[in-house]
Design a protein around this motif. Structure first.
Motif, short mmCIF file in Angstrom:
data_model
loop_
_atom_site.label_atom_id
_atom_site.label_comp_id
_atom_site.label_asym_id
_atom_site.label_seq_id
_atom_site.Cartn_x
_atom_site.Cartn_y
_atom_site.Cartn_z
N UNK A 43 0.81 -1.22 0.00
CA UNK A 43 0.00 0.00 0.00
C UNK A 43 0.85 1.28 0.00
N UNK A 44 1.67 1.45 1.02
CA UNK A 44 2.38 2.72 1.18
C UNK A 44 3.48 2.93 0.14
N UNK A 45 4.26 1.89 -0.14
CA UNK A 45 5.40 2.07 -1.05
C UNK A 45 4.94 2.49 -2.45
N UNK A 46 3.98 1.79 -3.08
CA UNK A 46 3.54 2.27 -4.40
C UNK A 46 2.88 3.64 -4.35
N UNK A 47 2.08 3.85 -3.28
CA UNK A 47 1.30 5.09 -3.20
C UNK A 47 2.20 6.31 -3.05
N UNK A 48 3.25 6.20 -2.27
CA UNK A 48 4.10 7.35 -1.99
C UNK A 48 5.42 7.31 -2.74
N UNK A 49 6.23 6.27 -2.52
CA UNK A 49 7.57 6.27 -3.08
C UNK A 49 7.58 6.14 -4.60
N UNK A 50 6.91 5.13 -5.12
CA UNK A 50 6.88 4.96 -6.57
C UNK A 50 6.20 6.15 -7.23
N UNK A 51 5.10 6.61 -6.63
CA UNK A 51 4.38 7.75 -7.20
C UNK A 51 5.26 9.00 -7.23
N UNK A 52 6.02 9.23 -6.17
CA UNK A 52 6.87 10.43 -6.12
C UNK A 52 7.98 10.37 -7.16
N UNK A 53 8.55 9.19 -7.39
CA UNK A 53 9.62 9.09 -8.38
C UNK A 53 9.06 9.13 -9.79
N UNK A 54 7.85 8.64 -9.99
CA UNK A 54 7.18 8.83 -11.29
C UNK A 54 7.01 10.32 -11.55
N UNK A 55 6.62 11.06 -10.51
CA UNK A 55 6.46 12.51 -10.65
C UNK A 55 7.78 13.19 -11.00
N UNK A 56 8.88 12.71 -10.41
CA UNK A 56 10.20 13.28 -10.70
C UNK A 56 10.53 13.12 -12.18
N UNK A 57 10.41 11.90 -12.69
CA UNK A 57 10.76 11.66 -14.09
C UNK A 57 9.79 12.34 -15.04
#
Length: 468
Positions: A43-57
């Motif tokens: 739940x948390x890792x995809x929602x926050x970490x993956x999402x934030x790095x998608x936003x970066x790229x």
């Protein structure tokens, strides 16, 4: 007299408990670790970490979007449409001068400011009367009617092609108005959220944790949700709307969760809602636990009041809606699954372990703390890359080791309490944020279709049939 023998025994018990807990942690197998952290990974890792790095790229490689916004920016400055800024002010005497001053300093050249004094009993009225003139207009309500009433009053008096809303304690960067207009370069966009940051973050530990929360949930979280087209809310503290969509919706509903309701109505009309990360404004946050709990209980009641009770067809019958969009369905189910179901699960698990598995409490605390700290560091790194003011956010990094306690335990508990309070007791109908005499005469929200008798409290009934 101090019982040193008892004190020594207590210290020994604590030391032994820590020693055994650390041994338990180091004896865990990879499978044991996975059993502990799988909810975080799922739940948390995809929602926050993956999402934030998608936003970066996405920010780095979206050259087409950048060129579109730059071209739109040149057109705006060459022929700037009027922006009407609506400021509802109730007892904002301490802040309203700074808010209006920051709007007068904007780089965008065509702004009218409409301040609605919503029956303030402090010196707000006197201050805004001193500031009126030029592009500042002032309206005094005879009594406190609530924020939505003030928005509607301002809207029916404004002339702008774009309507910007903000709070009476919000202070803006010089380019904030210009930047929040840029996402309208996409013709599908009808509403844009500004980037809110904490103004009083240095007050104490609580405000610093809230500053970190705003960085993660607003600055980073809304970058991704806007690109995924599932952004659920335009905050009343700083947002921009096309005037035509405000007219089509019928203005702000005088009821709890008015900003969430307005955003949901815009989405249901088939329009996009976007986020402007470079449109930065600063707002004060609660400086004590009691005020923070009251604020977050109010915020957590809103999803039940607005998205489930009033717009409940979005959950199950959205495909029958004439402006059906799959992303609206994903937006509301994201809220239900993560904030409610997963939030309840975390709280129940924590209570169960605390009561029935005390020997596992500290080992779990150590493992979860380590994992959440690692994930939050990755999240912070993404925010640091995209930040325009890295020196400002860098001091917040030292609070990451305790941030999971604030968000993962404290905030989730408050959110779940707010959900159940609204579901069982309809706490929003006695909400201090909306005057009680206003709530008493409004219908309890049970209707499913907000466009049926959409705004019975229309401001036209109060100020006459004013033509837009």
């Amino acid at each position: 007299m101090i019982d040193f023998a008892f004190l020594q025994s207590l210290i020994n018990e604590v030391v032994n408990y820590w020693r055994e807990s650390i041994r338990t942690v180091f004896s865990l197998t990879p499978g044991d670790f996975l059993n502990i952290i799988w909810p975080t990974l799922l739940f948390d890792f995809p929602r926050y970490n993956l999402a934030s790095w998608v936003a970066v790229f996405a920010e780095i490689f979206d050259k087409r979007g950048l060129r579109r916004k730059e071209a739109f920016k040149r057109r705006l400055l060459a022929n700037p449409p009027l922006v009407s800024v609506l400021i509802p002010a109730y007892n904002e005497g301490e802040h309203i001068f700074a808010t209006i001053a920051s709007l007068k300093r904007q780089s965008y050249p065509n702004i009218e400011i409409i301040v609605v004094n919503d029956g303030s009993i402090d010196n707000t009225g006197r201050i805004i009367d001193l500031l009126k003139g030029d592009n500042v207009r002032v309206v005094h309500a005879s009594s406190n009617q609530g924020k939505a009433f003030a928005h509607n009053m301002g809207y029916y008096l404004c002339n702008g092609e774009y309507i910007m809303v903000c709070d009476g304690d919000t202070v803006f960067d010089r380019d904030a108005v210009l930047e929040v207009l840029l996402p309208f370069s996409d013709s599908r966009v009808r509403a844009v959220a500004g980037n809110l940051q904490v103004k009083n973050e240095k007050a104490n530990l609580l405000t610093r944790l809230q500053a970190l929360e705003y960085l993660f949930s607003i600055d980073m979280g809304r970058r991704f949700s806007a690109r995924a087209d599932i952004l659920p809310i335009i905050s009343g503290a700083f947002g921009m709307f096309r005037a035509d969509v405000v007219k089509k919706v019928g203005g702000w509903s005088v009821s709890p969760g008015d900003d969430s309701d307005m955003t949901t109505c815009v989405r249901k009309l088939g329009h996009r809602v976007d986020f402007a990360p470079r449109a930065i404004a600063y707002t004060d946050v609660p400086t004590n636990i009691r005020s923070l709990i009251r604020q977050r209980l109010r915020w957590s009641r809103s999803p039940v009041t607005v998205r489930l009770r009033k717009h409940g067809e979005l959950l199950f019958r959205q495909i029958a809606w004439k402006n059906f969009r799959l992303k609206n369905l994903l937006s509301i189910w994201n809220l239900v699954l993560y904030r409610f179901i997963f939030g309840c699960g975390v709280v129940v698990m924590f209570i169960y372990i605390t009561i029935f598995s005390t020997d596992l409490l500290l080992p779990l605390f150590i493992v979860i703390s380590a994992f959440y700290t690692s994930f939050d560091m990755l999240h912070f790194a993404a925010a640091f890359i995209l930040s325009r003011d890295r020196r400002k956010i860098l001091p917040l990094v030292i609070y990451i080791p305790i941030f999971w306690l604030y968000m993962g335990i404290f905030m989730k508990t408050i959110t779940v309490l707010g959900f159940f309070d609204e579901i069982l007791f309809r706490g929003s109908y006695s909400n201090y944020y909306v005057p009680r005499r206003v709530l008493r005469v409004k219908p309890r929200w049970g209707m499913r279709d907000p466009f049926k008798n959409i705004r019975p409290e229309s401001i036209e009934k109060l100020i006459g049939k004013t033509a837009k």
